[in-house]
Design a protein around this motif. Structure first.
Motif, PDB file in Angstrom:
ATOM      1  N   LEU A 100      18.632  -2.263  -7.528  1.00  0.00           N
ATOM      2  CA  LEU A 100      19.548  -1.289  -7.966  1.00  0.00           C
ATOM      3  C   LEU A 100      20.628  -1.053  -6.793  1.00  0.00           C
ATOM      4  O   LEU A 100      20.164  -0.796  -5.800  1.00  0.00           O
ATOM      5  N   HIS A 101      21.880  -1.219  -7.048  1.00  0.00           N
ATOM      6  CA  HIS A 101      22.946  -1.310  -6.065  1.00  0.00           C
ATOM      7  C   HIS A 101      23.360   0.249  -5.840  1.00  0.00           C
ATOM      8  O   HIS A 101      24.290   0.598  -6.352  1.00  0.00           O
ATOM      9  N   ASP A 102      22.359   1.186  -5.447  1.00  0.00           N
ATOM     10  CA  ASP A 102      22.869   2.668  -5.327  1.00  0.00           C
ATOM     11  C   ASP A 102      23.215   2.995  -4.130  1.00  0.00           C
ATOM     12  O   ASP A 102      23.370   1.971  -2.848  1.00  0.00           O
ATOM     13  N   THR A 157      33.164   4.767 -21.294  1.00  0.00           N
ATOM     14  CA  THR A 157      33.683   4.084 -22.513  1.00  0.00           C
ATOM     15  C   THR A 157      32.299   3.708 -23.322  1.00  0.00           C
ATOM     16  O   THR A 157      31.033   3.517 -22.900  1.00  0.00           O
ATOM     17  N   PRO A 158      32.059   3.525 -24.555  1.00  0.00           N
ATOM     18  CA  PRO A 158      31.044   3.059 -25.221  1.00  0.00           C
ATOM     19  C   PRO A 158      30.561   1.797 -24.805  1.00  0.00           C
ATOM     20  O   PRO A 158      29.370   1.427 -24.575  1.00  0.00           O
ATOM     21  N   ARG A 159      31.372   0.794 -24.448  1.00  0.00           N
ATOM     22  CA  ARG A 159      30.975  -0.375 -23.924  1.00  0.00           C
ATOM     23  C   ARG A 159      30.272  -0.196 -22.398  1.00  0.00           C
ATOM     24  O   ARG A 159      29.219  -0.775 -22.164  1.00  0.00           O
ATOM     25  N   LEU A 160      30.740   0.520 -21.647  1.00  0.00           N
ATOM     26  CA  LEU A 160      30.331   1.049 -20.325  1.00  0.00           C
ATOM     27  C   LEU A 160      28.671   1.548 -20.285  1.00  0.00           C
ATOM     28  O   LEU A 160      27.888   1.265 -19.605  1.00  0.00           O
ATOM     29  N   ARG A 161      28.803   2.635 -21.405  1.00  0.00           N
ATOM     30  CA  ARG A 161      27.651   3.350 -21.433  1.00  0.00           C
ATOM     31  C   ARG A 161      26.547   2.342 -22.208  1.00  0.00           C
ATOM     32  O   ARG A 161      25.344   2.435 -21.651  1.00  0.00           O
ATOM     33  N   PHE A 162      26.856   1.494 -22.741  1.00  0.00           N
ATOM     34  CA  PHE A 162      25.923   0.443 -23.229  1.00  0.00           C
ATOM     35  C   PHE A 162      25.346  -0.549 -22.116  1.00  0.00           C
ATOM     36  O   PHE A 162      24.142  -0.789 -22.042  1.00  0.00           O
ATOM     37  N   ILE A 163      26.270  -0.906 -21.261  1.00  0.00           N
ATOM     38  CA  ILE A 163      25.899  -1.894 -20.080  1.00  0.00           C
ATOM     39  C   ILE A 163      25.009  -1.043 -19.364  1.00  0.00           C
ATOM     40  O   ILE A 163      23.846  -1.333 -18.407  1.00  0.00           O
ATOM     41  N   ARG A 164      25.345   0.275 -18.869  1.00  0.00           N
ATOM     42  CA  ARG A 164      24.451   0.959 -18.145  1.00  0.00           C
ATOM     43  C   ARG A 164      23.255   1.532 -18.442  1.00  0.00           C
ATOM     44  O   ARG A 164      22.003   1.531 -17.661  1.00  0.00           O
ATOM     45  N   THR A 165      22.930   1.489 -19.866  1.00  0.00           N
ATOM     46  CA  THR A 165      21.744   2.237 -20.286  1.00  0.00           C
ATOM     47  C   THR A 165      20.865   1.472 -21.373  1.00  0.00           C
ATOM     48  O   THR A 165      19.729   1.740 -21.552  1.00  0.00           O
ATOM     49  N   LYS A 195      22.829  -6.153 -20.182  1.00  0.00           N
ATOM     50  CA  LYS A 195      23.132  -7.057 -19.102  1.00  0.00           C
ATOM     51  C   LYS A 195      23.618  -8.377 -20.019  1.00  0.00           C
ATOM     52  O   LYS A 195      24.602  -9.025 -19.449  1.00  0.00           O
ATOM     53  N   TRP A 196      23.132  -8.606 -21.084  1.00  0.00           N
ATOM     54  CA  TRP A 196      23.727  -9.413 -22.186  1.00  0.00           C
ATOM     55  C   TRP A 196      25.385  -9.234 -22.282  1.00  0.00           C
ATOM     56  O   TRP A 196      26.108 -10.260 -21.902  1.00  0.00           O
ATOM     57  N   LEU A 197      25.485  -8.207 -22.518  1.00  0.00           N
ATOM     58  CA  LEU A 197      26.983  -7.555 -22.836  1.00  0.00           C
ATOM     59  C   LEU A 197      27.976  -7.854 -21.616  1.00  0.00           C
ATOM     60  O   LEU A 197      29.016  -8.370 -21.868  1.00  0.00           O
ATOM     61  N   MET A 198      27.370  -7.456 -20.376  1.00  0.00           N
ATOM     62  CA  MET A 198      27.903  -7.665 -19.164  1.00  0.00           C
ATOM     63  C   MET A 198      28.351  -8.902 -18.769  1.00  0.00           C
ATOM     64  O   MET A 198      29.544  -9.217 -18.520  1.00  0.00           O
ATOM     65  N   MET A 250      27.226  -5.245 -12.273  1.00  0.00           N
ATOM     66  CA  MET A 250      26.533  -4.497 -13.383  1.00  0.00           C
ATOM     67  C   MET A 250      25.472  -3.477 -12.643  1.00  0.00           C
ATOM     68  O   MET A 250      25.370  -2.359 -13.014  1.00  0.00           O
ATOM     69  N   SER A 251      24.763  -3.989 -11.409  1.00  0.00           N
ATOM     70  CA  SER A 251      23.710  -3.217 -10.883  1.00  0.00           C
ATOM     71  C   SER A 251      24.820  -2.155 -10.128  1.00  0.00           C
ATOM     72  O   SER A 251      24.212  -0.860 -10.005  1.00  0.00           O
ATOM     73  N   SER A 252      25.830  -2.188  -9.537  1.00  0.00           N
ATOM     74  CA  SER A 252      26.705  -1.250  -9.005  1.00  0.00           C
ATOM     75  C   SER A 252      27.149  -0.264 -10.322  1.00  0.00           C
ATOM     76  O   SER A 252      27.011   1.027  -9.957  1.00  0.00           O
TER      77      SER A 252
END
Length: 317
Positions: A104-106, A166-174, A180-183, A226-228
């Motif tokens: 995780l890039h935190d 956005t819905p797309r970003l929420r999907f990618i994050r969660t 990851k596939w969507l990203m 994505m990790s960021s």
């Protein structure tokens, strides 16, 4: 038989983004052969960096953003060096010529990379810190964690104030592997569109455009982005900025009036967290402040940082 065909098609659709990612070029010593600067093996992998300017000049450390590696600082570095500063730029893990470690890039991840690099260079004196876009969030996090090490902080079109949702970003994050596939499937298209849009709106140096597009060649770049998004960019940096106010660290925030990436509301949010921040707005600028409006940015930074030849350059409180 039809259902077998359908399953085969679905399997191909699911597999394709992962296959493409696996087929991308791996960052290697051969790829690094023509790169300017130096390389060092740190705790999380090989890091690429460049140190320029007089050895006796006050140090300025520059942290780049989400998708633009350290080459984004080249125009500004020349100006800072001409003023007498010593400038350290480096590629964040996952970008440029640095390694692509998993994880995780935190804030802790990015803090460790910079701390490891400074230790390797035997830099223990306080320095000025400049962060651009996501690098602003990283810089604020580092300064809040190590307040005694940072003399002054400059934020350029900084992330960390509001979170794009956005819905797309929420999907990618969660959504784990589905995210990851969507990203992997969608991000290359989105990034290229963003590059073309910036070209249309601003005069962007061709080497910046070429360098940005080249990132998509390499394996591990998109997963790092994505990790960021799941790490350092997943929540506002409210606590960090309020801590910077408490310790009294001088902060300059520079914004582009035409920035379509970081909304104008970010300036108001930062002002609410830290009313002592100095804000400057460049009226005709978009998000690419370091390379589209270098002279204007350099003038503002030079007016904020103590001059290298002044008596107080090493004595900020």
């Amino acid at each position: 038989m039809i259902w077998l065909l359908v399953l085969g098609v679905l399997a191909a659709v699911v597999a394709t983004p992962f296959v493409i990612e696996h087929s991308r070029s791996v960052m290697s010593d051969g790829r690094r052969g023509s790169a300017p600067g130096r390389f060092v093996e740190l705790g999380q992998g090989v890091a690429h960096y460049h140190l320029a300017g007089p050895a006796t000049g006050p140090l300025v450390v520059c942290v780049h953003g989400l998708t633009t590696p350290s080459f984004v600082w080249a125009p500004l570095t020349k100006g800072l060096v001409a003023l007498g500063f010593r400038v350290l730029v480096y590629d964040l893990y996952g970008r440029g010529f640095s390694d692509r470690p998993e994880g995780l890039h935190d804030k802790a991840f990015f803090n460790r990379q910079l701390d490891d690099l400074l230790s390797h260079l035997d830099i223990d004196e306080p320095f000025h810190l400049i962060g651009y876009s996501m690098g602003g969030a990283i810089a604020a996090g580092f300064a809040a964690t190590y307040p005694a090490r940072v003399r002054r902080l400059v934020l350029l079109a900084s992330a960390g104030m509001t979170i794009r949702d956005t819905p797309r970003l929420r999907f990618i994050r969660t959504r784990g592997k589905a995210g990851k596939w969507l990203m992997l499937a969608a991000f290359p298209i989105q990034m290229r569109r963003g590059i073309r849009a910036e070209q249309t709106a601003q005069i962007v140096p061709p080497e910046i455009i070429e360098g940005q597009e080249a990132q998509l060649i390499f394996q591990g770049f998109i997963p790092a982005v994505m990790s960021s998004l799941r790490g350092i960019l997943a929540k506002p940096m409210e606590g960090e900025h309020m801590a910077l106010r408490r310790i009294g660290l001088p902060v300059l925030a520079i914004w582009g009036a035409e920035d379509g990436v970081i909304p104008a509301s970010a300036m108001g949010q930062l002002a609410a967290w830290n009313r002592d921040v100095t804000h400057e707005v460049i009226e005709d600028a978009g998000h690419g402040l370091p390379y589209t409006h270098t002279e204007a940015v350099l003038t503002l930074i030079a007016g904020f940082l103590p001059a290298p030849d002044s008596d107080d350059w090493g004595h900020d409180t």
